[in-house]
Design a protein around this motif. Structure first.
Motif, PDB file in Angstrom:
ATOM      1  N   UNK A  42       0.837  -1.340   0.279  1.00 45.37           N
ATOM      2  CA  UNK A  42      -0.252   0.138   0.431  1.00 45.37           C
ATOM      3  C   UNK A  42       0.848   1.128   0.339  1.00 45.37           C
ATOM      4  N   UNK A  43       1.524   1.969  -1.080  1.00 44.93           N
ATOM      5  CA  UNK A  43       1.888   2.808  -1.093  1.00 44.93           C
ATOM      6  C   UNK A  43       1.848   4.187  -0.670  1.00 44.93           C
ATOM      7  N   UNK A  44       0.878   4.945   0.568  1.00 47.62           N
ATOM      8  CA  UNK A  44       0.267   5.355   0.824  1.00 47.62           C
ATOM      9  C   UNK A  44       0.496   5.427   2.466  1.00 47.62           C
ATOM     10  N   UNK A  73      -0.360  17.624   3.389  1.00 48.95           N
ATOM     11  CA  UNK A  73      -0.020  16.236   3.799  1.00 48.95           C
ATOM     12  C   UNK A  73      -1.219  15.645   3.002  1.00 48.95           C
ATOM     13  N   UNK A  74      -3.080  15.854   2.718  1.00 44.90           N
ATOM     14  CA  UNK A  74      -3.959  15.282   2.501  1.00 44.90           C
ATOM     15  C   UNK A  74      -3.904  15.236   1.244  1.00 44.90           C
ATOM     16  N   UNK A  75      -3.157  16.218   0.499  1.00 43.07           N
ATOM     17  CA  UNK A  75      -3.425  16.398  -1.692  1.00 43.07           C
ATOM     18  C   UNK A  75      -2.429  15.460  -1.525  1.00 43.07           C
ATOM     19  N   UNK A  76      -1.014  15.617  -0.475  1.00 47.00           N
ATOM     20  CA  UNK A  76      -0.126  14.317  -1.227  1.00 47.00           C
ATOM     21  C   UNK A  76      -0.504  13.279  -0.963  1.00 47.00           C
ATOM     22  N   UNK A  77      -1.106  12.808  -0.150  1.00 53.14           N
ATOM     23  CA  UNK A  77      -1.921  11.699   0.431  1.00 53.14           C
ATOM     24  C   UNK A  77      -2.912  11.038  -0.534  1.00 53.14           C
ATOM     25  N   UNK A  78      -3.389  11.684  -0.462  1.00 49.99           N
ATOM     26  CA  UNK A  78      -4.932  11.120  -2.155  1.00 49.99           C
ATOM     27  C   UNK A  78      -4.392  11.139  -2.789  1.00 49.99           C
ATOM     28  N   UNK A  79      -3.436  11.623  -3.135  1.00 54.45           N
ATOM     29  CA  UNK A  79      -2.598  12.035  -4.713  1.00 54.45           C
ATOM     30  C   UNK A  79      -2.307  10.681  -4.463  1.00 54.45           C
ATOM     31  N   UNK A  82      -4.650   7.575  -4.677  1.00 53.39           N
ATOM     32  CA  UNK A  82      -5.449   7.744  -6.684  1.00 53.39           C
ATOM     33  C   UNK A  82      -4.316   6.713  -7.883  1.00 53.39           C
ATOM     34  N   UNK A  83      -3.050   7.158  -7.775  1.00 50.90           N
ATOM     35  CA  UNK A  83      -2.131   6.971  -8.770  1.00 50.90           C
ATOM     36  C   UNK A  83      -2.151   5.494  -8.311  1.00 50.90           C
ATOM     37  N   UNK A  84      -1.890   4.641  -7.658  1.00 44.63           N
ATOM     38  CA  UNK A  84      -1.750   3.482  -7.413  1.00 44.63           C
ATOM     39  C   UNK A  84      -2.956   2.846  -7.460  1.00 44.63           C
ATOM     40  N   UNK A  85      -3.896   2.944  -7.510  1.00 41.90           N
ATOM     41  CA  UNK A  85      -5.268   2.190  -7.146  1.00 41.90           C
ATOM     42  C   UNK A  85      -4.986   2.282  -8.416  1.00 41.90           C
ATOM     43  N   UNK A  86      -4.994   3.598  -9.388  1.00 43.25           N
ATOM     44  CA  UNK A  86      -5.066   3.657 -11.482  1.00 43.25           C
ATOM     45  C   UNK A  86      -4.607   2.631 -11.997  1.00 43.25           C
ATOM     46  N   UNK A  87      -3.273   2.438 -11.207  1.00 45.89           N
ATOM     47  CA  UNK A  87      -2.488   1.500 -11.747  1.00 45.89           C
ATOM     48  C   UNK A  87      -2.020   0.124 -11.303  1.00 45.89           C
ATOM     49  N   UNK A  88      -2.843   0.351 -10.115  1.00 47.70           N
ATOM     50  CA  UNK A  88      -3.103  -1.373  -9.546  1.00 47.70           C
ATOM     51  C   UNK A  88      -4.599  -1.497 -10.625  1.00 47.70           C
TER      52      UNK A  88
END
Length: 91
Positions: A42-44, A73-79, A82-88
Motif C-alpha cells: 500500500x504505497x500511501x 499532506x492530505x493532497x499528497x496522500x490522496x494523490x 488515487x495513482x496507486x489505485x489507477x496503476x492497480x
C-alpha cells in the motif's frame, strides 16, 4: 494476525479492489518490520502515517501554518492513493 483482518466488501461483492485494499496488511507488515513490503502492499501507508502523526501532535502543540501543512499532506496522500489505485486497475 490475518485471521483478524476485515475483508474488503467491495472486493467480495464486486470483485474489484477498493482504494483502501492492502492498508491492513501494510500496517501488519510495518509491525513485523517489513517496511519495503508494506510500501509495495500500500504505497500511501507512510504518507498516511505522517498525516495522522502530524494531526495528533498538532492537537497538543499548535504549529504556525498547520492548516496548510495538513492540507498539503492530505493532497499528497490522496494523490498517492488515487495513482496507486489507477496503476492497480491497469495492471
Amino acid at each position: 494476525m490475518e485471521e483478524f483482518m476485515l475483508p474488503c466488501l467491495n472486493k467480495k461483492l464486486l470483485g474489484i479492489e477498493c482504494m483502501g485494499c492492502g492498508m491492513q496488511r501494510a500496517i501488519a507488515l510495518i509491525f513485523q518490520g517489513e517496511f519495503i513490503a508494506a510500501f509495495q502492499m500500500y504505497p500511501a501507508i507512510y504518507s498516511l502515517i505522517a498525516l495522522f502523526l502530524y494531526i495528533g501532535i498538532n492537537i497538543f502543540f499548535k504549529f504556525k501554518h498547520s492548516n496548510k501543512i495538513i492540507g498539503a499532506l492530505a493532497i499528497i496522500t490522496v494523490s498517492i492513493i488515487i495513482t496507486s489505485f489507477i496503476i492497480k486497475i491497469i495492471n
